[in-house]
Design a protein around this motif. Sequence first.
Motif, PDB file in Angstrom:
ATOM      1  N   SER A   1       0.841  -1.212   0.000  1.00 61.70           N
ATOM      2  CA  SER A   1       0.000   0.000   0.000  1.00 61.70           C
ATOM      3  C   SER A   1       0.871   1.255   0.000  1.00 61.70           C
ATOM      4  CB  SER A   1      -0.928   0.008   1.214  1.00 61.70           C
ATOM      5  OG  SER A   1      -1.842  -1.061   1.154  1.00 61.70           O
TER       6      SER A   1
ATOM      7  N   ASP B   1      -0.479   4.715  -1.467  1.00 58.46           N
ATOM      8  CA  ASP B   1      -1.811   4.700  -0.834  1.00 58.46           C
ATOM      9  C   ASP B   1      -1.606   4.714   0.685  1.00 58.46           C
ATOM     10  OD1 ASP B   1      -4.415   4.460  -0.118  1.00 58.46           O
ATOM     11  OD2 ASP B   1      -4.775   2.541  -1.137  1.00 58.46           O
TER      12      ASP B   1
ATOM     13  N   THR C   1      -4.682   3.953   3.088  1.00 55.61           N
ATOM     14  CA  THR C   1      -4.995   2.542   3.356  1.00 55.61           C
ATOM     15  C   THR C   1      -3.973   1.928   4.313  1.00 55.61           C
ATOM     16  OG1 THR C   1      -6.061   2.257   1.206  1.00 55.61           O
ATOM     17  CG2 THR C   1      -5.241   0.268   2.300  1.00 55.61           C
TER      18      THR C   1
ATOM     19  N   THR D   1      -5.231  -3.988  -5.801  1.00 52.57           N
ATOM     20  CA  THR D   1      -6.184  -3.716  -4.723  1.00 52.57           C
ATOM     21  C   THR D   1      -6.902  -4.990  -4.302  1.00 52.57           C
ATOM     22  OG1 THR D   1      -6.515  -1.469  -5.523  1.00 52.57           O
ATOM     23  CG2 THR D   1      -8.193  -2.349  -4.030  1.00 52.57           C
TER      24      THR D   1
ATOM     25  N   SER E   1      -6.774  -6.948  -0.676  1.00 51.29           N
ATOM     26  CA  SER E   1      -7.974  -7.289   0.097  1.00 51.29           C
ATOM     27  C   SER E   1      -7.915  -8.716   0.611  1.00 51.29           C
ATOM     28  CB  SER E   1      -9.228  -7.102  -0.766  1.00 51.29           C
ATOM     29  OG  SER E   1      -9.398  -5.739  -1.120  1.00 51.29           O
TER      30      SER E   1
ATOM     31  N   PRO F   1     -12.881  -3.280  -0.492  1.00 50.46           N
ATOM     32  CA  PRO F   1     -11.532  -2.709  -0.552  1.00 50.46           C
ATOM     33  C   PRO F   1     -10.697  -3.209   0.607  1.00 50.46           C
ATOM     34  CG  PRO F   1     -13.101  -1.081   0.248  1.00 50.46           C
ATOM     35  CD  PRO F   1     -13.900  -2.271  -0.158  1.00 50.46           C
TER      36      PRO F   1
END
Length: 698
Positions: free
Chosen positions: A153, A158, A161, A332, A336, A666
């Motif tokens: 991430s 990101d 996240t 992504t 998850s 997500p």
Amino acid sequence: MRATIVHESRGRLRLRLRQKNLTLRQADLLETWLKGQPWVREAAVHERTGCIIVTFTGERETVLSALGAFTWAGAEASVALPDHSTRAMNREFQEKLVGKVAVKAAATLFLPAPLRIARVIWHMAPFLRKGLRCLGRRQIKVELLDALSIGISACRRDFGTAGTVMFLLEIGELLEDWTRKKSVADLAESLSLHVDRVWLKNGNDEVLVSIGQVKPGDLVVVRAGGVIPLDGVVAEGEITVNQASLTGESVPVAKRPGGALYAGTVVEEGECALEVKQASGQGRYDQIVDMIQRSEQMKSAAEAKASNLADKLVPYTFAGSLLDLLLTRNVTRALSVLMVDFSCALKLAMPLAVMSAMREAGREHITVKGGRFLEATAKADTIIFDKTGTLTHACPQVAQIIPFNGKNEAEMLRLAACLEEHFPHSMANAVVEAARRRGLRHEERHAKVEYLVAHGIASSVDGEQVRIGSAHFIFEDEKVRIPEGEQEKFDTLPPEFSQLYLAIDGVLSAVICISDPLREEAKDVFSALRRLGVKKTVMLTGDSPRTAAAIAAQLGVDDFRAGVLPADKAEYVAALRREGHTVLMVGDGINDSPALSEADAGIAISDGAAIAREIADITIAADSLWELVQLRQLAMALMNRIQANYRFVIGFNGALIGLGAAGVLPPATSAMLHNLSTLGVSLHSMRALPLPKSGQRF
């Protein structure tokens, strides 16, 4: 105490203290004092609001009068608090939780983007270190999955996240730590001694004081049959101590001046002055917590299976994430899948369920040393019972004396009492008491008395060889003969009684018939156990076959063995286990310890206080055999809960993986739901298992 009644209903009061700023110690002190009152059924004190909730029995005026007379000084003198406060532990975790949430909210709302990113990178370091450590050891564990999801991430920039995932992992770890510590604390509290008063030695006098007043260096008097209330050393006197509850030793240990004594062990014989080394709440609590933590070595097969399964599923989660990445080229979705693992819930929920069951058992005065013994109790198809003290009340009385060989009844009782008084056990005490009631005094006319365990007593009186004991000892070992012309009299001895045989110079001289009333609930308990899936109940006794058959018929047991010695009991248990049976052995004494050790779970009967005679894997410390039924029900409920936890953890986390792989969830949502499910199943595992009320009939 100054307080206002806020709400009132039948048998329940809610009051608010007029005192402000109630400390944690004061709340613990007041709640402990309330729970020690004879009229209280339940009591709770809320320190933040100063509220007291009391559920009581009896007259309302009695309750109000006692509350009005309450003083903090009086409570300090009469109540002993442990050093470890569950209330303080809960407050500590609440403050940590609120602090983490507040810092996260403040960082999100007020920090500029560069500082938020720097904060995320700073927090990543511990997670990445743990992941690299697993990689260096060539282990695929949960820590590696966490490090990968956070690192990927961050590499994708990101940081939102990554920060959310770390926050959820920290919150989950905090809650898991709290649930485990709370379960251990609750279990330790349920196993605590709750000794309120002790005899404090003050010069030549003894004063009964609250245990809270005892300080290190004080001398406390402990006598035979008493529980040692505090850790210390013997200052005066000599005693023998049963300390199986802490050391596992099956026989009493002699203690002389300078010998160490431990709280919770019991004095078998003698009297001593104990020099206190640790105040109340210090030594014993820590010992119990240590015992609980050691019980991890006694995990049930279900717990071990959960732990092994959790470790085995981690590589599959990792492989599923890689496969999803290869098939979809969507990072992504792969993240998850990485956010979800089975390890946390499986490894946490199963031990918590076992500790909860052990805590519930403790509240019913049943002490369990490990999860595998509860599993054995749930699976057992055969239960073996010792007779005397287990199926009977262990309060035998002399019902009849039948003389042989022209002897006088009173003289034979006098002689028997003369020998038996040297080795006090339940049947010997019955003989001595019968002689005392008849006013039969005696002089010590015998030579050295030799006691043969589980056999009898050998001595000589006025030059004659005297033997008293079981049929096996008298007729098989000593080859005693029945006087001529009295065989018919011997054959018609009352079968409903146990017998002690007295022989002089190899000839039977008297039979002392002992009555030991059966437990009234025993027959109903056997029926209840059969309805709970027990296929076979067996009674073992040292009585003659005729007496054993009569008692077995009254009880309704499926089988019995008569004239058995301690070694015979152990061999019988071992033989059943070799045949594939899961066996419980229920006994009450040291003579039963070989069989208790041989069984899948040994259950000791103790009619004293809880944790007084832990000579087995499980101790039932009450007067009623219905606790055995409660134990069986609790064990079965535990196994049902463990199976339900399996189904939920596998099903729910499997669904999260599927939804994450499909792109529905997500990464942050997957992590949140995973952690919430772990917390949920853990809290569910901590809930009380259903137990029947004491004495309930089935």
